[in-house]
Design an enzyme around this catalytic site. Structure first.
Site, PDB file in Angstrom:
ATOM      1  N   TYR A  96     -13.241  -3.681  10.558  1.00 49.09           N
ATOM      2  CA  TYR A  96     -11.919  -3.044  10.542  1.00 49.09           C
ATOM      3  C   TYR A  96     -11.221  -3.198  11.891  1.00 49.09           C
ATOM      4  O   TYR A  96     -10.038  -3.531  11.963  1.00 49.09           O
ATOM      5  CB  TYR A  96     -12.089  -1.577  10.178  1.00 49.09           C
ATOM      6  CG  TYR A  96     -10.812  -0.785  10.045  1.00 49.09           C
ATOM      7  CD1 TYR A  96      -9.985  -0.939   8.936  1.00 49.09           C
ATOM      8  CD2 TYR A  96     -10.459   0.152  11.012  1.00 49.09           C
ATOM      9  CE1 TYR A  96      -8.828  -0.182   8.803  1.00 49.09           C
ATOM     10  CE2 TYR A  96      -9.303   0.908  10.880  1.00 49.09           C
ATOM     11  CZ  TYR A  96      -8.493   0.731   9.777  1.00 49.09           C
ATOM     12  OH  TYR A  96      -7.346   1.482   9.653  1.00 49.09           O
ATOM     13  N   SER A  97     -11.973  -2.972  12.976  1.00 47.76           N
ATOM     14  CA  SER A  97     -11.395  -3.104  14.315  1.00 47.76           C
ATOM     15  C   SER A  97     -10.924  -4.531  14.567  1.00 47.76           C
ATOM     16  O   SER A  97      -9.856  -4.752  15.155  1.00 47.76           O
ATOM     17  CB  SER A  97     -12.421  -2.692  15.379  1.00 47.76           C
ATOM     18  OG  SER A  97     -12.795  -1.339  15.232  1.00 47.76           O
ATOM     19  N   ALA A  98     -11.733  -5.514  14.130  1.00 48.96           N
ATOM     20  CA  ALA A  98     -11.351  -6.915  14.315  1.00 48.96           C
ATOM     21  C   ALA A  98     -10.089  -7.251  13.531  1.00 48.96           C
ATOM     22  O   ALA A  98      -9.183  -7.931  14.045  1.00 48.96           O
ATOM     23  CB  ALA A  98     -12.504  -7.822  13.885  1.00 48.96           C
ATOM     24  N   ASN A 113       1.276  -2.314   5.255  1.00 49.01           N
ATOM     25  CA  ASN A 113       0.485  -1.088   5.346  1.00 49.01           C
ATOM     26  C   ASN A 113      -0.823  -1.146   4.575  1.00 49.01           C
ATOM     27  O   ASN A 113      -1.744  -0.395   4.869  1.00 49.01           O
ATOM     28  CB  ASN A 113       1.340   0.091   4.836  1.00 49.01           C
ATOM     29  CG  ASN A 113       0.561   1.376   4.759  1.00 49.01           C
ATOM     30  OD1 ASN A 113       0.160   1.949   5.761  1.00 49.01           O
ATOM     31  ND2 ASN A 113       0.322   1.845   3.534  1.00 49.01           N
ATOM     32  N   GLY A 166       0.820  -1.207   0.000  1.00 48.13           N
ATOM     33  CA  GLY A 166       0.000   0.000   0.000  1.00 48.13           C
ATOM     34  C   GLY A 166       0.852   1.255   0.000  1.00 48.13           C
ATOM     35  O   GLY A 166       0.513   2.257   0.619  1.00 48.13           O
ATOM     36  N   ASP A 186      -2.770  -7.901  -5.769  1.00 47.50           N
ATOM     37  CA  ASP A 186      -3.830  -7.786  -4.774  1.00 47.50           C
ATOM     38  C   ASP A 186      -3.405  -8.602  -3.560  1.00 47.50           C
ATOM     39  O   ASP A 186      -3.253  -9.819  -3.660  1.00 47.50           O
ATOM     40  CB  ASP A 186      -5.139  -8.320  -5.364  1.00 47.50           C
ATOM     41  CG  ASP A 186      -6.302  -8.296  -4.387  1.00 47.50           C
ATOM     42  OD1 ASP A 186      -6.096  -8.004  -3.197  1.00 47.50           O
ATOM     43  OD2 ASP A 186      -7.431  -8.592  -4.829  1.00 47.50           O
ATOM     44  N   VAL A 187      -3.219  -7.963  -2.414  1.00 49.91           N
ATOM     45  CA  VAL A 187      -2.709  -8.674  -1.239  1.00 49.91           C
ATOM     46  C   VAL A 187      -3.639  -9.787  -0.785  1.00 49.91           C
ATOM     47  O   VAL A 187      -3.225 -10.691  -0.062  1.00 49.91           O
ATOM     48  CB  VAL A 187      -2.434  -7.713  -0.055  1.00 49.91           C
ATOM     49  CG1 VAL A 187      -1.346  -6.716  -0.402  1.00 49.91           C
ATOM     50  CG2 VAL A 187      -3.705  -7.029   0.413  1.00 49.91           C
TER      51      VAL A 187
END
Length: 243
Positions: free
Chosen positions: A155-157, A89, A11, A62-63
């Site tokens: 996102y938090s997880a 990142n 990223g 694409d990661v």
């Protein structure tokens, strides 16, 4: 003269990734800037870093596509040698209240933000170990992974998962002189924060302002320095006092 140690930044074309790439390039590392879709931004950044006198290249994938990532990284290592450092990142958001969150939004964030860690780092570990030169792995997590954000359960997880993965991997690699640490930014001035109600957010931050990508990059730069060789398994917040 020994070649500059190679560092992969996933990223690398985004706001924080761009600042990290510039910082590590200025510090004498040979930078590989990973991107997925934004080729023009990655190419422009590469040209800027080269103009400053550092080595820089780009690498696209694409990661979240594990087999493709492994093939691209193995080919890159065979052609140019192992990476001494990695900055994880790349990440995305797909915000929404959990009660209404679609399976697709959950999986998409996990695939990029958490699965991407495995897909990128795992193929690079043994080549890094075989360098017998130590190494650095820095994972960009988030304040959301430490405290949780409403509307960002996915996102938090994922970001909390990165913290756990960092701490475990740090123990596995410590005897090899490879450090593994997390940097957890809070509210940083990037494209992701420009649409937010900034005045309200700033009032919650003890420092009364958002951070800058360069301030995050400065912490990453320190973690890549010789002075950070005994610092591993840590989560460093860059959040203006929010935590």
């Amino acid at each position: 003269m020994n070649p500059a140690p190679r560092v992969l930044i996933t990223g690398g074309g985004g706001g924080i990734g761009r600042a990290i790439a510039r910082r590590l390039g200025a510090d004498g590392f040979a930078i590989t800037i990973h991107y997925h879709r934004n080729e023009s931004a990655a190419t422009k950044l590469t040209e800027q870093i080269r103009a400053s006198g550092a080595a820089a290249t780009t690498l696209a994938f694409d990661v979240g596509e594990g087999e493709t990532v492994r093939a691209r990284l193995e080919a890159e290592i065979n052609a140019h040698g192992a990476y001494w450092g990695i900055v994880v990142n790349a990440g995305i958001t797909a915000d929404g209240l959990f009660a209404a969150m679609s399976p697709g939004d959950w999986r998409r964030v996990m695939r990029t933000d958490l699965d991407g860690f495995y897909n990128v780092v795992q193929p690079l570990i043994m080549p890094m170990v075989r360098l017998h030169a130590g190494g650095r792995i820095v994972v960009i997590s988030s304040l959301a992974g430490q405290t949780g954000n409403p509307g960002q359960v996915n996102y938090s997880a994922a970001k909390a998962g990165l913290i756990g993965a960092t701490k475990a991997l740090a123990v596995e690699l410590a005897s090899r002189a490879i450090t593994v640490n997390c940097v957890a930014p809070g509210l940083i001035e990037t494209d992701m924060t420009r649409e937010l109600a900034l005045d309200e957010l700033k009032a919650r931050i003890p420092a009364r302002r958002l951070g800058t990508p360069e301030e995050v990059a400065a912490v990453v730069g320190f973690l890549f320095s010789p002075g950070a060789a005994y610092l591993t398994r840590q989560v460093i917040g860059v959040n203006g006092g929010l935590l």
